[in-house]
Design a protein around this motif. Structure first.
Motif, PDB file in Angstrom:
ATOM      1  N   GLU A  14      30.858  51.808  64.498  1.00 13.79           N
ATOM      2  CA  GLU A  14      31.329  51.369  65.345  1.00 13.79           C
ATOM      3  C   GLU A  14      32.392  50.816  64.611  1.00 13.79           C
ATOM      4  O   GLU A  14      33.764  51.491  65.477  1.00 13.79           O
ATOM      5  CB  GLU A  14      30.952  49.289  64.794  1.00 13.79           C
ATOM      6  N   ASP A  15      32.868  51.136  63.068  1.00  5.56           N
ATOM      7  CA  ASP A  15      34.309  51.632  62.526  1.00  5.56           C
ATOM      8  C   ASP A  15      34.849  52.476  62.564  1.00  5.56           C
ATOM      9  O   ASP A  15      36.123  52.827  63.424  1.00  5.56           O
ATOM     10  CB  ASP A  15      33.940  50.996  60.873  1.00  5.56           C
ATOM     11  N   THR A  16      34.264  53.872  62.762  1.00  6.65           N
ATOM     12  CA  THR A  16      34.710  54.960  62.571  1.00  6.65           C
ATOM     13  C   THR A  16      34.771  55.800  64.060  1.00  6.65           C
ATOM     14  O   THR A  16      35.957  56.043  64.083  1.00  6.65           O
ATOM     15  CB  THR A  16      32.939  55.848  62.131  1.00  6.65           C
ATOM     16  N   ALA A  17      34.313  54.665  65.458  1.00  6.88           N
ATOM     17  CA  ALA A  17      34.339  55.124  66.889  1.00  6.88           C
ATOM     18  C   ALA A  17      35.728  54.178  66.958  1.00  6.88           C
ATOM     19  O   ALA A  17      36.643  54.963  67.793  1.00  6.88           O
ATOM     20  CB  ALA A  17      33.305  54.415  67.391  1.00  6.88           C
ATOM     21  N   LYS A  18      35.921  53.206  66.048  1.00  5.36           N
ATOM     22  CA  LYS A  18      37.319  52.644  66.280  1.00  5.36           C
ATOM     23  C   LYS A  18      38.201  53.419  65.777  1.00  5.36           C
ATOM     24  O   LYS A  18      39.778  52.931  66.635  1.00  5.36           O
ATOM     25  CB  LYS A  18      37.043  51.383  65.911  1.00  5.36           C
ATOM     26  N   ALA A  19      38.246  54.023  64.542  1.00  2.92           N
ATOM     27  CA  ALA A  19      39.553  54.329  64.139  1.00  2.92           C
ATOM     28  C   ALA A  19      39.339  55.833  64.134  1.00  2.92           C
ATOM     29  O   ALA A  19      40.380  56.940  64.309  1.00  2.92           O
ATOM     30  CB  ALA A  19      38.948  55.094  62.662  1.00  2.92           C
ATOM     31  N   ASP A  77      25.287  50.276  61.765  1.00  2.00           N
ATOM     32  CA  ASP A  77      25.892  49.970  63.214  1.00  2.00           C
ATOM     33  C   ASP A  77      26.820  49.441  62.993  1.00  2.00           C
ATOM     34  O   ASP A  77      27.574  49.861  63.693  1.00  2.00           O
ATOM     35  CB  ASP A  77      25.457  49.230  63.767  1.00  2.00           C
ATOM     36  N   ALA A  78      27.208  48.832  61.691  1.00  2.00           N
ATOM     37  CA  ALA A  78      29.107  49.087  61.935  1.00  2.00           C
ATOM     38  C   ALA A  78      30.136  49.827  61.195  1.00  2.00           C
ATOM     39  O   ALA A  78      30.939  49.387  61.399  1.00  2.00           O
ATOM     40  CB  ALA A  78      28.494  47.325  60.056  1.00  2.00           C
ATOM     41  N   PHE A  79      29.140  50.771  60.277  1.00  6.88           N
ATOM     42  CA  PHE A  79      29.900  51.950  60.443  1.00  6.88           C
ATOM     43  C   PHE A  79      30.025  52.603  61.441  1.00  6.88           C
ATOM     44  O   PHE A  79      31.325  53.432  61.547  1.00  6.88           O
ATOM     45  CB  PHE A  79      29.249  52.583  59.071  1.00  6.88           C
ATOM     46  N   MET A 114      28.357  61.137  57.667  1.00  4.22           N
ATOM     47  CA  MET A 114      29.882  60.782  56.903  1.00  4.22           C
ATOM     48  C   MET A 114      30.112  59.470  57.730  1.00  4.22           C
ATOM     49  O   MET A 114      30.097  58.058  57.639  1.00  4.22           O
ATOM     50  CB  MET A 114      31.124  61.474  56.506  1.00  4.22           C
ATOM     51  N   ARG A 115      29.519  59.295  59.496  1.00  4.00           N
ATOM     52  CA  ARG A 115      30.343  58.174  59.684  1.00  4.00           C
ATOM     53  C   ARG A 115      28.919  56.918  59.373  1.00  4.00           C
ATOM     54  O   ARG A 115      29.821  55.797  60.197  1.00  4.00           O
ATOM     55  CB  ARG A 115      29.653  58.565  60.851  1.00  4.00           C
ATOM     56  N   ILE A 116      28.099  57.242  58.901  1.00  4.12           N
ATOM     57  CA  ILE A 116      27.152  56.177  59.191  1.00  4.12           C
ATOM     58  C   ILE A 116      27.388  55.571  57.777  1.00  4.12           C
ATOM     59  O   ILE A 116      26.350  55.005  56.721  1.00  4.12           O
ATOM     60  CB  ILE A 116      25.503  56.312  59.119  1.00  4.12           C
ATOM     61  N   GLY A 117      28.384  56.096  56.639  1.00  2.00           N
ATOM     62  CA  GLY A 117      28.572  55.819  55.239  1.00  2.00           C
ATOM     63  C   GLY A 117      28.298  56.362  54.693  1.00  2.00           C
ATOM     64  O   GLY A 117      28.722  56.124  53.380  1.00  2.00           O
ATOM     65  N   GLU A 156      17.272  53.293  58.364  1.00  2.00           N
ATOM     66  CA  GLU A 156      16.969  53.366  56.367  1.00  2.00           C
ATOM     67  C   GLU A 156      17.790  51.198  57.000  1.00  2.00           C
ATOM     68  O   GLU A 156      17.367  50.588  55.817  1.00  2.00           O
ATOM     69  CB  GLU A 156      17.727  53.844  55.774  1.00  2.00           C
ATOM     70  N   ASN A 157      19.209  50.819  56.972  1.00  2.00           N
ATOM     71  CA  ASN A 157      19.453  49.861  57.140  1.00  2.00           C
ATOM     72  C   ASN A 157      20.532  49.952  58.660  1.00  2.00           C
ATOM     73  O   ASN A 157      21.428  49.331  58.669  1.00  2.00           O
ATOM     74  CB  ASN A 157      20.967  50.204  56.483  1.00  2.00           C
ATOM     75  N   LYS A 158      19.759  49.504  59.601  1.00  2.00           N
ATOM     76  CA  LYS A 158      20.364  49.504  61.086  1.00  2.00           C
ATOM     77  C   LYS A 158      21.548  48.409  61.056  1.00  2.00           C
ATOM     78  O   LYS A 158      22.553  48.997  61.854  1.00  2.00           O
ATOM     79  CB  LYS A 158      19.088  48.788  62.385  1.00  2.00           C
ATOM     80  N   GLU A 159      21.894  47.331  60.102  1.00  2.00           N
ATOM     81  CA  GLU A 159      23.206  46.885  60.647  1.00  2.00           C
ATOM     82  C   GLU A 159      24.388  47.053  59.957  1.00  2.00           C
ATOM     83  O   GLU A 159      24.914  46.963  60.339  1.00  2.00           O
ATOM     84  CB  GLU A 159      23.125  45.179  60.386  1.00  2.00           C
TER      85      GLU A 159
END
Length: 271
Positions: free
Chosen positions: A263-268, A259-261, A146-149, A253-256
């Motif tokens: 980063e967002d989950t880490a911030k959350a 990576d954004a997901f 779930m952390r990768i979207g 599969e879709n690294k960019e």
């Protein structure tokens, strides 16, 4: 096993967050170094452009009395030696893990992982199910992916697995965990989901070709006799090893976007 390597690298890594920027430079050198060389305080300080006092402070933060004691332990990594004698119970646990990892190495199918990673990233909804220790692995898999979207949910209750089976369709992907491949609820989920057009994957230690009747892919995991009883190591370990491998392929599969997901989950989690 015949030999277990003793290293102080984990000690350095464990203390990494406590180091100053200068000390991290020293830490990076010792972590990344792979060969025996002159590790005297004078030689290392000249190589890294740091003072010998900095080396001493670094060593003390790692739990040693000074740089001399630290480097003695560090150089021990490069010395050929007989394996350290372990108590029977310690050796039994470590041997079991090592045997399973060796089996996982031989079972890992890179092309299959790449294919399934594509299926996961394309699926609109993903359900991963299992009972008992496989249920624990299901929950961990949900948390990881779930952390990768990915829109993923774990099902561990027997009745819930059966009920959710009838709601699957062509936009779904179902992953069933069953070491022996005989868990009735998991079989029902996969059969019913497949009948309704979903993509289905079985993660199991039994290579039963009949499962392809209701599965698009089968991921084989390593197993040992009586592993399900958990009397030596956690029985979900073999499944999690394979899920970790699959996870790494999903990251590509879709690294960019992934990576954004991350980063967002880490911030959350920090809020």
């Amino acid at each position: 096993m015949e030999h277990y390597a003793r290293s102080i690298i984990p000690v350095i890594e464990y203390n990494y967050e406590n180091f100053t920027a200068l000390e991290r430079t020293i830490a990076d050198f010792f972590i990344q170094n792979k060969k025996k060389r002159d590790f005297s305080a004078k030689a290392v300080s000249e190589r890294l452009f740091v003072s010998e006092a900095s080396l001493s402070r670094f060593a003390k933060k790692c739990g040693f009395r000074g740089y001399r004691e630290f480097i003695y332990q560090y150089e021990d990594t490069f010395r050929e030696k007989k394996s350290r004698p372990f108590a029977d119970n310690t050796k039994r646990v470590l041997d079991t893990y090592q045997e399973l990892l060796n089996k996982a190495y031989n079972l890992a199918d890179e092309k299959k992982f790449q294919k399934i990673a594509g299926m996961l990233t394309r699926a609109e909804k993903i359900f991963v199910c299992g009972v008992g220790s496989s249920g624990i692995a299901s929950r961990e898999t949900e948390l990881r992916f779930m952390r990768i979207g990915l829109n993923i949910n774990s099902l561990v209750d027997r009745d819930m697995i059966r009920m959710r089976a009838v709601f699957q369709n062509a936009s779904s992907l179902v992953i069933g965990f069953s070491m022996k491949g005989e868990t009735e609820e998991v079989q029902y989920m996969l059969r019913e989901a497949k009948r309704r057009g979903a993509k289905c994957i079985l993660v199991t230690a039994r290579n039963n070709p009949d499962c392809l009747e209701y599965c698009d892919e089968i991921i084989l995991v390593p197993a040992l006799d009586n592993l399900e009883y958990g009397d030596v190591i956690s029985p979900q370990f073999p499944i999690l090893v394979m899920m970790d491998l699959l996870y790494t392929y999903c990251l590509e599969e879709n690294k960019e976007r992934i990576d954004a997901f991350l980063e967002d989950t880490a911030k959350a989690l920090k809020k």
